[in-house]
Structures are given as structure tokens and as C-alpha cells.
Design a protein around this motif. Structure first.
Motif, short mmCIF file in Angstrom:
data_model
loop_
_atom_site.label_atom_id
_atom_site.label_comp_id
_atom_site.label_asym_id
_atom_site.label_seq_id
_atom_site.Cartn_x
_atom_site.Cartn_y
_atom_site.Cartn_z
N GLN A 123 0.54 6.30 -2.65
CA GLN A 123 1.16 5.69 -1.48
C GLN A 123 1.82 6.76 -0.63
O GLN A 123 2.63 7.54 -1.12
CB GLN A 123 2.19 4.65 -1.93
CG GLN A 123 2.85 3.86 -0.81
CD GLN A 123 3.80 2.81 -1.36
OE1 GLN A 123 4.11 2.78 -2.54
NE2 GLN A 123 4.29 1.93 -0.49
N THR A 173 5.04 2.82 5.13
CA THR A 173 3.81 3.20 4.45
C THR A 173 2.66 3.26 5.45
O THR A 173 2.43 2.30 6.20
CB THR A 173 3.46 2.20 3.33
OG1 THR A 173 4.50 2.22 2.36
CG2 THR A 173 2.14 2.56 2.66
N LEU A 232 -2.82 4.25 1.79
CA LEU A 232 -2.96 3.89 0.39
C LEU A 232 -4.33 4.37 -0.10
O LEU A 232 -5.35 4.04 0.49
CB LEU A 232 -2.85 2.38 0.19
CG LEU A 232 -3.11 1.90 -1.25
CD1 LEU A 232 -1.98 2.32 -2.17
CD2 LEU A 232 -3.31 0.39 -1.30
N VAL A 291 1.15 -3.93 -2.02
CA VAL A 291 1.85 -2.67 -1.77
C VAL A 291 3.17 -2.94 -1.07
O VAL A 291 3.21 -3.24 0.12
CB VAL A 291 0.98 -1.73 -0.91
CG1 VAL A 291 1.68 -0.39 -0.70
CG2 VAL A 291 -0.39 -1.52 -1.54
#
Length: 256
Positions: free
Chosen positions: A150, A62, A65, A53
Motif C-alpha cells: 500500500q 492511499t 495498491l 483497503v
């Protein structure tokens, strides 16, 4: 334009092309992907899937997920690898119609796996890898597509859920997918391995082999890119040597 100036520019263009080629692979793969390192994943068998990722936002990180699994090609069991700064949750679903997988009836399957940051995010310019041991794998398909969502800390949500069709250009947000080999080729558990209960399934994963495969792949890519650059530099030096030789020949002709 003189031949000398033209050849010099050609050498610069060749070098630039070599550098661009070396780095273009990294830019093209800036999306969520799924890989099986080491032995191929086999239908009805067990494997470890690595989700890579990358963070594509310049001003956000981020923090979540979510990976979804198909109900028509169910995976009955999954285990997550502990990651510092992240928590993981496996969500199960009851199938509308039980299916046979690995000589066992599967009534419940993995619906999704969610990783949530609990202190460590994926910052801009960084990536993270999430590992998942799964099995038995479905035996009614040649590939396992696992759409991913995401989430960033600024509220941005990116869905990686578009199928990639053979012979067509890759979509903007392709879904992670792995290929499944013929059943029985890489399954080391035998027909007596429990299928429906992931807590009792012996999901083997050769970590050293996976790390070696990953290191070998990365090294090969860099060596290949470096070879292109060296080749381009060699072409530039060759052009320079040719120009110097021509100049020397012309000078001897003038002197004679």
C-alpha cells in the motif's frame, strides 16, 4: 464506598464495555484484507476476490495498491473490475517450470495486479474495495496468500506480507489470504473451460449474491454490537430498579 455508589459505577462500566465491544471489531480489522463473498473458492475453479483497503494514515491518502501472487501456486488468469478514478494493470510472469492446473499446462501466470489512483485517492478515514476475478485457482494448496503493498501520497509504503500462523497471534502486517475448498465443489465451468487464456475463460461472478452477502454480514455485526449495548443498558436499568426497591423497603421499615 456505599453499595448504592458501587452498583451505579458497575452499571456505567457495563455500558462502556458494551460500547467498546461493538466498535472494537472495526479497529482490529484496519488492514488490507481479501474476502470471497458468496460461494467458497474451490481449487481449480474460478472466483471473485474483494480486497478491502482502509486508509490508516491521518495526513495522507492511499494512491496505489499492488497485490502479488505466488509462483509456486500459480493463478493463470485474472480480470479487474473498472473503478472510476483508478487504473489497473495485470502483470504476467513466465514460470520456471510449467504446472498442471485444471487439466491444463500453465506456463504463464499472474505475477501481480497494480491499481493506481488517476484522480481519486483513498482519503484519511476512508476505505476502498478492489475486485478481481481470477482462475483457474491452484489445486496444490489449501489457501492462497497474496502479499499487498500500500502506497500513500506522502511517500509512505506499507507492506502487508506477513503470514498468519494457526494458533499464533496475528502479525502486525498480515498478508491477505483466502481459503480454497476441495476441488470440484464450486466450479461451474467444467473440464472443457480454457485455463491458460484468461481472455477466453468464462469467469462468472454473481454480483447480486456478493452484495447480499456483504450487506448481511455488515448488518449482523451491527445488530450484534447493538444487542450488547442494549444488554448493558438493561443491566444498568436493572441495577437502578434494585436500588430504588431497596430504598423504598428501607423507608417503609423506618415508618413502621
Amino acid at each position: 464506598m456505599s453499595i448504592k455508589r458501587f452498583m451505579a459505577r458497575a452499571g456505567i462500566v457495563a455500558i462502556a464495555a458494551g460500547v467498546a465491544t461493538m466498535f472494537s471489531g472495526g479497529l482490529a480489522s484496519a488492514h488490507v484484507t481479501a474476502k470471497v463473498l458468496g460461494e467458497a473458492a474451490a481449487k481449480g475453479g474460478y472466483t471473485k476476490i474483494t480486497f478491502r483497503v482502509p486508509n490508516e494514515e491521518e495526513n495522507a491518502g492511499t494512491i496505489k495498491l499492488e497485490v502479488k501472487f505466488p509462483a509456486d501456486s500459480p493463478v493463470s488468469g485474472a480480470r479487474t473490475k473498472p473503478m472510476p478514478g483508478w487504473t489497473a494493470q495485470i502483470n504476467k510472469v513466465t514460470l520456471d517450470k510449467p504446472v498442471k492446473v485444471h487439466n491444463a499446462e500453465v506456463k504463464e501466470a499472474v505475477g501481480s495486479v497494480v491499481w493506481t489512483a488517476s484522480g481519486t485517492r483513498i482519503a484519511p478515514g476512508e476505505f476502498q474495495e478492489f475486485e478481481l476475478s481470477v482462475g483457474p485457482l491452484p489445486d496444490n494448496t489449501d489457501q492462497l496468500m497474496m502479499p499487498a503493498i500500500q502506497t500513500y501520497d506522502d511517500g509512505t509504503v506499507v507492506a502487508w506480507d506477513q503470514p498468519t500462523k494457526e494458533g499464533e497471534e496475528e502479525p502486525e502486517h498480515p498478508a491477505p489470504v483466502i481459503a480454497l475448498a476441495a476441488e470440484g465443489g464450486d466450479d461451474h465451468h467444467g473440464d472443457d473451460a480454457p485455463a491458460a487464456d484468461p481472455e477466453n475463460a468464462a469467469m462468472a461472478s454473481d454480483t447480486n449474491e456478493a452484495q447480499a452477502a456483504s450487506t448481511s454480514d455488515t448488518t449482523a455485526r451491527w445488530l450484534g454490537g447493538a444487542g450488547l449495548v442494549v444488554g448493558a443498558l438493561g443491566a444498568g436499568f436493572g441495577i437502578g430498579a434494585t436500588l430504588r426497591a431497596r430504598k423504598a423497603t428501607a423507608a417503609r421499615g423506618d415508618q413502621s
